[in-house]
Motif scaffolding. Structure first.
Motif, PDB file in Angstrom:
ATOM      1  N   ASP A  26       0.842  -1.193   0.000  1.00 40.60           N
ATOM      2  CA  ASP A  26       0.000   0.000   0.000  1.00 40.60           C
ATOM      3  C   ASP A  26       0.878   1.244   0.000  1.00 40.60           C
ATOM      4  O   ASP A  26       1.687   1.436   0.902  1.00 40.60           O
ATOM      5  N   ALA A  27       0.703   2.094  -1.001  1.00 36.77           N
ATOM      6  CA  ALA A  27       1.472   3.333  -1.104  1.00 36.77           C
ATOM      7  C   ALA A  27       0.729   4.505  -0.482  1.00 36.77           C
ATOM      8  O   ALA A  27       1.093   5.653  -0.692  1.00 36.77           O
ATOM      9  N   GLY A  28      -0.304   4.245   0.310  1.00 38.28           N
ATOM     10  CA  GLY A  28      -1.063   5.304   0.962  1.00 38.28           C
ATOM     11  C   GLY A  28      -0.285   5.947   2.087  1.00 38.28           C
ATOM     12  O   GLY A  28       0.936   5.788   2.208  1.00 38.28           O
ATOM     13  N   THR A  41      -4.757 -11.983   4.049  1.00 37.65           N
ATOM     14  CA  THR A  41      -3.937 -11.000   3.363  1.00 37.65           C
ATOM     15  C   THR A  41      -3.310 -10.049   4.366  1.00 37.65           C
ATOM     16  O   THR A  41      -3.988  -9.587   5.283  1.00 37.65           O
ATOM     17  N   ILE A  42      -2.045  -9.767   4.195  1.00 38.33           N
ATOM     18  CA  ILE A  42      -1.371  -8.747   4.984  1.00 38.33           C
ATOM     19  C   ILE A  42      -1.069  -7.587   4.037  1.00 38.33           C
ATOM     20  O   ILE A  42      -0.670  -7.802   2.890  1.00 38.33           O
ATOM     21  N   VAL A  43      -1.336  -6.374   4.498  1.00 34.42           N
ATOM     22  CA  VAL A  43      -1.122  -5.169   3.694  1.00 34.42           C
ATOM     23  C   VAL A  43       0.060  -4.427   4.299  1.00 34.42           C
ATOM     24  O   VAL A  43      -0.011  -3.945   5.430  1.00 34.42           O
ATOM     25  N   LEU A  44       1.138  -4.354   3.538  1.00 32.29           N
ATOM     26  CA  LEU A  44       2.363  -3.727   4.017  1.00 32.29           C
ATOM     27  C   LEU A  44       2.519  -2.346   3.395  1.00 32.29           C
ATOM     28  O   LEU A  44       2.465  -2.208   2.166  1.00 32.29           O
ATOM     29  N   PRO A  45       2.709  -1.329   4.225  1.00 26.84           N
ATOM     30  CA  PRO A  45       2.886   0.022   3.693  1.00 26.84           C
ATOM     31  C   PRO A  45       4.265   0.180   3.042  1.00 26.84           C
ATOM     32  O   PRO A  45       5.229  -0.481   3.428  1.00 26.84           O
ATOM     33  N   THR A  46       4.327   1.067   2.073  1.00 26.42           N
ATOM     34  CA  THR A  46       5.594   1.331   1.383  1.00 26.42           C
ATOM     35  C   THR A  46       6.155   2.699   1.763  1.00 26.42           C
ATOM     36  O   THR A  46       7.066   3.183   1.106  1.00 26.42           O
ATOM     37  N   GLN A  47       5.625   3.320   2.800  1.00 19.51           N
ATOM     38  CA  GLN A  47       6.005   4.672   3.181  1.00 19.51           C
ATOM     39  C   GLN A  47       7.224   4.762   4.082  1.00 19.51           C
ATOM     40  O   GLN A  47       7.586   5.843   4.512  1.00 19.51           O
ATOM     41  N   HIS A  48       7.863   3.672   4.411  1.00 25.65           N
ATOM     42  CA  HIS A  48       8.990   3.703   5.335  1.00 25.65           C
ATOM     43  C   HIS A  48      10.275   4.125   4.632  1.00 25.65           C
ATOM     44  O   HIS A  48      10.519   3.743   3.494  1.00 25.65           O
ATOM     45  N   SER A  49      11.082   4.895   5.343  1.00 27.74           N
ATOM     46  CA  SER A  49      12.345   5.352   4.769  1.00 27.74           C
ATOM     47  C   SER A  49      13.510   4.422   5.119  1.00 27.74           C
ATOM     48  O   SER A  49      14.587   4.559   4.555  1.00 27.74           O
ATOM     49  N   SER A  50      13.283   3.487   6.044  1.00 27.28           N
ATOM     50  CA  SER A  50      14.339   2.555   6.412  1.00 27.28           C
ATOM     51  C   SER A  50      13.721   1.256   6.925  1.00 27.28           C
ATOM     52  O   SER A  50      12.546   1.205   7.291  1.00 27.28           O
ATOM     53  N   TYR A  51      14.549   0.223   6.968  1.00 27.93           N
ATOM     54  CA  TYR A  51      14.096  -1.056   7.505  1.00 27.93           C
ATOM     55  C   TYR A  51      13.758  -0.929   8.985  1.00 27.93           C
ATOM     56  O   TYR A  51      12.784  -1.511   9.453  1.00 27.93           O
ATOM     57  N   ASP A  52      14.557  -0.156   9.724  1.00 25.95           N
ATOM     58  CA  ASP A  52      14.306   0.012  11.160  1.00 25.95           C
ATOM     59  C   ASP A  52      12.942   0.635  11.418  1.00 25.95           C
ATOM     60  O   ASP A  52      12.234   0.240  12.341  1.00 25.95           O
ATOM     61  N   ARG A  55      10.395  -2.104  10.715  1.00 25.82           N
ATOM     62  CA  ARG A  55      10.411  -3.089  11.794  1.00 25.82           C
ATOM     63  C   ARG A  55       9.707  -2.557  13.042  1.00 25.82           C
ATOM     64  O   ARG A  55       8.939  -3.283  13.688  1.00 25.82           O
ATOM     65  N   THR A  56       9.930  -1.314  13.389  1.00 25.53           N
ATOM     66  CA  THR A  56       9.267  -0.705  14.545  1.00 25.53           C
ATOM     67  C   THR A  56       7.759  -0.723  14.371  1.00 25.53           C
ATOM     68  O   THR A  56       7.014  -1.112  15.280  1.00 25.53           O
ATOM     69  N   ASN A  57       7.280  -0.329  13.201  1.00 24.80           N
ATOM     70  CA  ASN A  57       5.839  -0.321  12.951  1.00 24.80           C
ATOM     71  C   ASN A  57       5.256  -1.726  12.866  1.00 24.80           C
ATOM     72  O   ASN A  57       4.138  -1.966  13.312  1.00 24.80           O
ATOM     73  N   MET A  58       6.027  -2.675  12.342  1.00 26.31           N
ATOM     74  CA  MET A  58       5.563  -4.063  12.295  1.00 26.31           C
ATOM     75  C   MET A  58       5.454  -4.612  13.713  1.00 26.31           C
ATOM     76  O   MET A  58       4.479  -5.298  14.042  1.00 26.31           O
ATOM     77  N   ASP A  59       6.432  -4.303  14.557  1.00 26.24           N
ATOM     78  CA  ASP A  59       6.382  -4.749  15.953  1.00 26.24           C
ATOM     79  C   ASP A  59       5.163  -4.187  16.674  1.00 26.24           C
ATOM     80  O   ASP A  59       4.516  -4.889  17.451  1.00 26.24           O
ATOM     81  N   ILE A  60       4.831  -2.923  16.417  1.00 28.15           N
ATOM     82  CA  ILE A  60       3.636  -2.311  17.019  1.00 28.15           C
ATOM     83  C   ILE A  60       2.385  -3.046  16.564  1.00 28.15           C
ATOM     84  O   ILE A  60       1.516  -3.384  17.365  1.00 28.15           O
ATOM     85  N   ALA A  61       2.291  -3.307  15.258  1.00 28.95           N
ATOM     86  CA  ALA A  61       1.120  -4.006  14.723  1.00 28.95           C
ATOM     87  C   ALA A  61       0.982  -5.399  15.329  1.00 28.95           C
ATOM     88  O   ALA A  61      -0.116  -5.818  15.700  1.00 28.95           O
ATOM     89  N   LEU A  62       2.091  -6.108  15.449  1.00 27.64           N
ATOM     90  CA  LEU A  62       2.036  -7.463  16.012  1.00 27.64           C
ATOM     91  C   LEU A  62       1.708  -7.438  17.496  1.00 27.64           C
ATOM     92  O   LEU A  62       0.968  -8.286  17.987  1.00 27.64           O
ATOM     93  N   LYS A  63       2.244  -6.470  18.214  1.00 23.41           N
ATOM     94  CA  LYS A  63       2.003  -6.407  19.652  1.00 23.41           C
ATOM     95  C   LYS A  63       0.550  -6.083  19.969  1.00 23.41           C
ATOM     96  O   LYS A  63      -0.048  -6.675  20.864  1.00 23.41           O
ATOM     97  N   PHE A  64      -0.038  -5.158  19.235  1.00 18.15           N
ATOM     98  CA  PHE A  64      -1.385  -4.704  19.568  1.00 18.15           C
ATOM     99  C   PHE A  64      -2.469  -5.263  18.654  1.00 18.15           C
ATOM    100  O   PHE A  64      -3.646  -5.076  18.941  1.00 18.15           O
ATOM    101  N   GLY A  65      -2.108  -5.957  17.581  1.00 16.94           N
ATOM    102  CA  GLY A  65      -3.121  -6.432  16.655  1.00 16.94           C
ATOM    103  C   GLY A  65      -3.112  -7.920  16.397  1.00 16.94           C
ATOM    104  O   GLY A  65      -3.781  -8.383  15.484  1.00 16.94           O
ATOM    105  N   SER A  66      -2.390  -8.683  17.183  1.00 18.54           N
ATOM    106  CA  SER A  66      -2.294 -10.117  16.880  1.00 18.54           C
ATOM    107  C   SER A  66      -3.119 -10.983  17.823  1.00 18.54           C
ATOM    108  O   SER A  66      -2.987 -12.194  17.800  1.00 18.54           O
ATOM    109  N   LYS A  67      -3.973 -10.388  18.599  1.00 20.07           N
ATOM    110  CA  LYS A  67      -4.754 -11.181  19.569  1.00 20.07           C
ATOM    111  C   LYS A  67      -6.193 -11.392  19.111  1.00 20.07           C
ATOM    112  O   LYS A  67      -7.016 -11.843  19.874  1.00 20.07           O
TER     113      LYS A  67
END
Length: 72
Positions: A26-28, A41-52, A55-67
């Motif tokens: 998603d380029a939104g 389906t997993i929707v991954l944003p393309t707006q990140h300027s770095s892998y770090d 990774r930070t945003n993926m960790d947030i999504a997994l921590k608060f959205g995986s239950k």
């Protein structure tokens, strides 16, 4: 890995048979990954300027959205 599977599918185990897992990009303006669990389906944003940053945003999504869903 269990949190990723749960976030992605809404289930605690990987689907069997011909049920594939899909990835959309998603380029939104969102920076957090989203999951469409009904469609596996997993929707991954393309707006990140770095892998770090990703990774930070993926960790947030997994921590608060995986239950899964909860109703109050």
């Amino acid at each position: 890995m269990a949190d990723l599977v749960n976030f992605w599918t809404g289930a605690s185990t990987l689907p069997t048979g011909n049920n594939s897992l899909l990835v959309k990009f998603d380029a939104g303006s969102s920076t957090l990954p989203l999951a469409e669990t009904c469609f596996r389906t997993i929707v991954l944003p393309t707006q990140h300027s770095s892998y770090d940053e990703f990774r930070t945003n993926m960790d947030i999504a997994l921590k608060f959205g995986s239950k899964g869903f909860s109703f109050s």
